[in-house]
Design a protein around this motif. Structure first.
Motif, short mmCIF file in Angstrom:
data_model
loop_
_atom_site.label_atom_id
_atom_site.label_comp_id
_atom_site.label_asym_id
_atom_site.label_seq_id
_atom_site.Cartn_x
_atom_site.Cartn_y
_atom_site.Cartn_z
N LYS A 226 0.83 -1.21 0.00
CA LYS A 226 0.00 0.00 0.00
C LYS A 226 0.87 1.26 0.00
O LYS A 226 0.60 2.22 -0.74
N ASP A 230 1.07 3.72 -3.42
CA ASP A 230 0.68 5.12 -3.25
C ASP A 230 1.81 6.05 -3.67
O ASP A 230 1.57 7.10 -4.29
N GLN A 287 -5.66 3.67 -5.62
CA GLN A 287 -6.52 4.26 -4.60
C GLN A 287 -7.80 3.46 -4.37
O GLN A 287 -8.53 3.74 -3.41
#
Length: 480
Positions: A226, A230, A287
């Motif tokens: 994650k 990102d 996202q």
């Protein structure tokens, strides 16, 4: 711990103004930690609904069998594997070791620094200084504090070191078990009107499959993935400055996070394009990929709240008092849903009847076709499900225009016929005149009229007819 959060009174005035954060995946995470077997079965059953996994690949995904990777039996890959093991012989606390929370904490410093320096041209492509990288690597392995903002290190040094950390992990960040599943997700495409597969990717199903697949990743892998995706997403957003698009970043990171370890490019020759495009897709839609699908949230919530037993009468009283306030809203919502359901059912039925009618008319001429058309014409106003059944109007009583009927109306009176048509009416509502009452006393009720009285009336009718005929004949004879 209880699934329902308790209310805590906070006396600290500085914390009262803080916003309340609601985690929609609370029950998902709770089920993952408390009942991992139930959670894994729930997620995998939905993954197999989206992608076709044979028995061996499904067993590998569940961890029941060792993953069979491409090129595992070739001599070239064996040499490459031994070479890589020599390079990883000296394992540090962070680099070259299995992924741990401590390692993630150290590497997160690199990611945080890169978020502040995303405008460097050729980021992740241009290599940094090897001496500065070794100094930084030793500091991370030893666990010493690093001041990356001091200006001693360049953003290219940090970016290259991040790739080095991912490349030295014992297995890729997305794990060997998930390798075949990612290849199948890359093959998800849309279907045309005839049901044939097209070359257009089915983005919705790919996102849903990745959401499910990320749910069963090990917790450290999912946390670092994650953070990494990102970072790459924010990097691609500034590609006008750093010249690094999502596709370029995928070429840099696919070998580190998705390619199996100790395999050569020749082993993956058929799948390299799929793997690179898969990583590019993850970067573009990062996202959305770490949110559990709605049905997984609902299943996890019902797993705890659906079987929750109320141990005291106070709990039941509280629920009852709260439900009384919501009852009108629930009733209105339920009535709207029922109406929509009835309209939808009626519309579907009408469409089906029209289709059947067109099919019957397209049939060749035959006795069977004529019979079916007659049935359609006979039941052309047939009701569809959900519509009200119309009540057929009561047959109207034809008024008698015979001579005997005229005598009955003259003798019995109109109120008697009204009483005969509506026997349920009360005596107070129907009042008859004095003359009609006398007639009733003489002739009695028509409902109880005897056969003799009717015969006498008929005889009177015949007698009057004879007198009329006699008068007419006498008039005719006198005129002659």
């Amino acid at each position: 711990s209880d699934a329902i959060c308790n209310f805590v009174i906070c006396n600290d005035s500085s914390l009262r103004s803080q916003p309340i954060i609601f985690n929609p995946d609370f029950f998902v995470e709770k089920l993952r930690h408390e009942k991992p077997e139930v959670f894994t079965e729930l997620v995998v059953s939905n993954i197999t609904r989206l992608i076709d996994l044979p028995g061996a690949e499904l067993a590998q995904l569940m961890g029941e069998e060792d993953p069979k990777l491409p090129g595992a039996n070739s001599t070239a890959s064996g040499f490459f594997r031994s070479l890589m093991s020599l390079k990883r012989k000296e394992k540090g606390v962070v680099f070259g070791s299995p992924l741990t929370e401590e390692g993630i904490a150290q590497v997160s410093q690199l990611i945080e620094y890169l978020h502040k320096n995303l405008r460097a041209e050729g980021l992740f492509r241009v290599p940094g200084n090897s001496i500065r990288q070794q100094i930084l690597k030793d500091a991370l392995n030893s666990g010493t504090d690093i001041d990356l903002d001091s200006g001693e290190f360049h953003s290219n040094d940090v970016a290259t070191l991040l790739k080095m950390f991912l490349g030295e992990l014992p297995e890729p960040l997305l794990t060997h078990k998930h390798f075949h599943a990612h290849l199948k997700i890359a093959d998800l495409t849309l279907f045309d009107e005839k049901g044939n597969k097209t070359s257009t990717p089915d983005k919705e199903r790919q996102i849903e499959a990745l959401q499910l697949l990320f749910l069963i990743l090990p917790a450290p892998n999912r946390s670092l993935l994650k953070l990494l995706l990102d970072l790459l997403y924010q990097t691609a957003k500034k590609q006008d400055k750093n010249k690094m698009s999502a596709h370029n970043l995928a070429l840099m990171f696919a070998p580190h996070i998705l390619w199996p370890r100790n395999v050569s490019t020749n082993d993956l020759q058929e799948n390299i394009t799929k793997l690179n495009n898969g990583v590019s897709f993850m970067i573009k839609h990062s996202q959305k990929l770490f949110k559990a699908p709605v049905y997984i949230r609902e299943c996890a919530r019902l797993h705890y709240l659906g079987s929750r037993a109320h141990t005291s009468k106070d709990d039941l009283d509280l629920l009852t008092s709260g439900s009384k306030e919501l009852q009108p809203l629930k009733t209105q919502k339920r009535s709207r849903l029922d109406t929509c359901h009835q309209e939808e059912t009626q519309q579907r039925t009408e469409e089906a009847l029209k289709e059947l009618f067109r099919h019957v008319h397209s049939m060749p001429d035959s006795a069977k076709k004529k019979k079916l058309i007659r049935q359609f014409n006979k039941h052309s106003t047939a009701l569809t499900p959900g519509s009200d059944i119309p009540t057929s109007p009561a047959p109207r009583r034809t008024r008698s225009r015979s001579f005997s009927g005229l005598i009955k109306r003259k003798v019995l009176g109109t109120p008697i016929i009204q009483e005969r048509e509506s026997r349920d009416a009360t005596p107070e509502s129907e009042r008859v005149s004095k003359e009609n009452v006398q007639l009733l006393q003489k002739c009695g009720s028509p409902a109880h009229m005897s056969q003799t009285k009717l015969k006498s009336l008929e005889s009177r009718k015949e007698e009057s007819c004879r007198r009329v005929r006699a008068r007419l004949l006498s008039k005719d004879s006198s005129s002659l």
